[in-house]
Design an enzyme around this catalytic site. Structure first.
Site, PDB file in Angstrom:
ATOM      1  CE1 TYR A 141       8.353  43.761  26.965  1.00  0.00           C
ATOM      2  CE2 TYR A 141       8.748  44.300  29.190  1.00  0.00           C
ATOM      3  CZ  TYR A 141       8.738  44.351  27.895  1.00  0.00           C
ATOM      4  OH  TYR A 141       7.983  46.512  27.927  1.00  0.00           O
ATOM      5  CE  LYS A 189       3.872  44.181  11.038  1.00  0.00           C
ATOM      6  NZ  LYS A 189       3.331  45.344  10.852  1.00  0.00           N
ATOM      7  CG  ASP A 221       0.528  48.114  10.773  1.00  0.00           C
ATOM      8  OD1 ASP A 221      -0.178  47.244  11.442  1.00  0.00           O
ATOM      9  OD2 ASP A 221       0.835  48.281  10.162  1.00  0.00           O
ATOM     10  CG  ASP A 245       5.878  48.970  27.608  1.00  0.00           C
ATOM     11  OD1 ASP A 245       5.545  49.584  28.538  1.00  0.00           O
ATOM     12  OD2 ASP A 245       6.694  48.885  27.031  1.00  0.00           O
ATOM     13  CG  ASP A 249       3.641  54.061  28.159  1.00  0.00           C
ATOM     14  OD1 ASP A 249       3.464  53.534  28.849  1.00  0.00           O
ATOM     15  OD2 ASP A 249       4.935  55.054  28.267  1.00  0.00           O
TER      16      ASP A 249
HETATM   17  C1  IPM Z   1       5.892  49.272  32.623  1.00  0.00           C
HETATM   18  C2  IPM Z   1       7.534  49.122  32.073  1.00  0.00           C
HETATM   19  C3  IPM Z   1       7.793  47.507  32.183  1.00  0.00           C
HETATM   20  C4  IPM Z   1       7.727  46.696  30.926  1.00  0.00           C
HETATM   21  C5  IPM Z   1       9.069  48.263  32.431  1.00  0.00           C
HETATM   22  C6  IPM Z   1      10.373  49.822  33.996  1.00  0.00           C
HETATM   23  C7  IPM Z   1      10.215  46.495  32.701  1.00  0.00           C
HETATM   24  O1  IPM Z   1       7.322  50.156  30.976  1.00  0.00           O
HETATM   25  O2  IPM Z   1       5.128  47.995  33.295  1.00  0.00           O
HETATM   26  O3  IPM Z   1       4.798  49.347  31.324  1.00  0.00           O
HETATM   27  O4  IPM Z   1       8.200  47.638  29.682  1.00  0.00           O
HETATM   28  O5  IPM Z   1       6.804  46.640  31.595  1.00  0.00           O
HETATM   29 MN    MN Z   2       5.672  51.049  29.790  1.00  0.00          MN
END
Ligand code: IPM
Ligand code: MN
Ligand code: NAD
Length: 358
Positions: A141, A189, A221, A245, A249
C-alpha cells in the site's frame, strides 16, 4: 469521564452507520454518566464534493486533537477514474499514515443466533472467534517506487517491510493473544516473497519473548482455504497489510456478513475505529445497511481509546441481546422474515444499553 470523539462519516452508507453508532455512544454516556464531546468532520468523497482534499488539513488537525476517531467509510464510484491522490480512498491511507496507526485489529466471531446466517454449516462455524491483526501502514500500500512507466506500458508497486514495522505489529498480536486463547497464526507467502521471509524471521524472534503463546506460520493461500473450512481453528491471525485486507473480508462472509465486522486501528497515540466494510454504494441511502460493524467499532473505541471496558462490554452485550431476540438487518435475514432498517437496528441496540441500567 470527559472525552472528545471525532466522527468522520464519509461516503455511501458511512453516514448512516455512524449515526447509529453515535446513538449508541450517547446511550452509553447517559447510562454511565460520561460527557462525550462529539463533533464531526469531512473525509473522502464528502470532502472532495465540497472542493476540498480527500483528507482536508482541518480534518487531520481535528483527528490529532481528538481522544478517539470513529470513521464510517470512504469511496464513491464517481471518483473511480480520478488519479489516486484525488480518490476518496487516499484519505484513509493518509490518515492511517499520518497518525501512524500501524496495528489494525479486526475481530470476527459468530454471534449467538447467527450460526446459520452465513454460507457455512452451523457445525463448521461453531466456536469461531478470531482476531485478525493486520499491519496497516506498510507493505504494498505504501511501498516506493510505485507508478506507471512513462509510456504507460507497465505499472509497478513495491512490497517493502522493515524489521521494525514487523516487530511492532507482531508485539501487538502476541499481547492480544495473551488476553485470548494464546495462539498466534502468522500468515505470509514465505515460499515466494523475501518480505515474507523477513516477516517470518522477525515474528519468530518476537514470539520467543512470549513462551506462553503458541506460534504457527501459515501460507496465505492455505489460510484463505482454512478460514472457510475450519474457521474455529484460528485465535489471533497476524499478517501484513494486503493479506489482512483480503482475509478480513473473507472472515466477514464466514461469520454471516461483512456488515458485522468492526476494527480498531492503533498506533502509539489516539486510535481510529471503523467498520471493516466500505461505503457500499449499492445500498447507500436506503436505511438497510447493517450498523453492527460501526456500533461494535464504537465498543472497541470505548475499550481501546478511552479505557472504558465495562461500557464496551455493555455495548457488545446489547448487540448480542438484540440479535438473540431476533433483530435482523436485511443482510442477516437472508430473505426470511421481517428485517429492521439501519436506524431501527441501532435503536434496538441503544435501547438495550439504556435498559440494562435499571
Ligand atoms: C479497508 C479498505 C481499505 C484498505 C481501502 C478502502 C483503502 O478496503 O479498510 O479494508 O484496503 O485498507
Ligand atoms: Mn478492505
Ligand atoms: P463494500 O464493503 O462497500 O461492499 C461489499 C458488499 O458488502 C456490497 O454488496 C455491500 O452492499 C455489502 N455491505 C457492505 N457493508 C454492509 C453493511 N454494513 N450492511 C449490509 N451490507 C453491506 O465494498 P465495495 O463495494 O467493493 O467497495 C465500495 C467502496 O468502498 C469502494 O470505493 C471502496 O474503495 C470503498 N471501501 C472503503 C473502505 C473503508 O472506508 N474502510 C473499505 C472497503 C471498501
Amino acid at each position: 469521564m470527559n472525552a472528545s470523539i471525532l466522527l468522520l462519516p464519509g461516503d455511501g452508507i458511512g453516514p448512516e452507520v455512524v449515526a447509529g453508532a453515535e446513538r449508541v455512544l450517547r446511550a452509553v454516556a447517559a447510562r454511565f454518566g460520561h460527557q462525550f464531546d462529539i463533533s464531526s468532520a469531512l473525509i473522502g468523497g464528502a470532502a472532495l464534493s465540497q472542493g476540498q482534499a480527500p483528507l482536508p488539513d482541518s480534518t487531520l488537525e481535528a483527528a490529532r486533537r481528538a481522544g478517539a476517531i470513529l470513521l464510517g467509510a470512504v469511496g464513491d464510484p464517481s471518483y473511480d477514474t480520478a488519479p489516486p491522490s484525488e480518490r476518496p480512498e487516499a484519505a484513509l491511507l493518509a490518515i492511517r499514515r499520518e497518525l501512524a496507526l500501524y496495528a489494525n485489529l479486526r475481530p470476527a466471531r459468530v454471534w449467538p443466533g447467527l450460526e446459520s446466517a452465513g454460507p457455512l454449516k452451523p457445525e463448521v462455524l461453531a466456536g469461531t472467534d478470531m482476531l485478525i491483526v493486520r499491519e496497516l501502514t506498510g507493505g504494498l500500500y505504501y511501498g516506493e517506487p510505485r507508478g506507471y512507466a512513462d509510456d504507460g506500458s507497465s505499472a509497478h508497486n513495491t512490497m517493502r517491510y522493515s524489521r521494525l514495522e514487523v516487530e511492532r505489529v507482531a508485539r501487538r498480536a502476541f499481547e492480544a493473544a495473551r488476553l485470548r486463547r494464546r495462539r498466534v497464526t502468522s500468515v505470509d507467502k514465505a515460499n515466494v516473497l523475501e518480505t515474507s521471509r523477513l516477516w517470518r524471521q522477525v515474528v519468530t524472534a518476537v514470539g520467543a519473548s512470549y513462551p506462553d503463546v503458541t506460534l504457527e506460520h501459515m501460507l496465505v493461500d492455505t489460510c484463505a482455504m482454512k478460514l472457510a473450512y475450519a474457521p474455529s481453528s484460528f485465535d489471533v491471525v497476524l499478517t501484513e497489510n494486503m493479506f489482512g485486507d483480503i482475509l478480513s473480508d473473507e472472515a466477514g462472509a464466514v461469520v454471516g456478513s461483512l456488515g458485522l465486522l468492526p476494527s480498531a486501528s492503533l498506533g502509539d497515540a489516539a486510535g481510529l475505529f471503523e467498520p471493516v466494510h466500505g461505503s457500499a454504494p449499492d445500498i447507500a441511502g436506503k436505511d438497510i445497511a447493517n450498523p453492527i460493524g460501526a456500533v461494535a467499532s464504537a465498543a472497541m473505541l470505548l475499550r481501546h481509546a478511552l479505557g472504558l471496558e465495562l461500557e464496551a462490554v455493555a455495548v457488545e452485550e446489547a448487540i448480542e441481546g438484540a440479535l438473540t431476540s431476533g433483530a435482523r438487518t436485511a443482510d442477516l435475514a437472508g430473505g426470511a422474515g421481517q428485517s429492521l432498517g439501519t436506524r431501527a437496528m441501532a435503536e434496538a441496540i441503544a435501547d438495550r444499553v439504556t435498559a440494562a441500567a435499571v
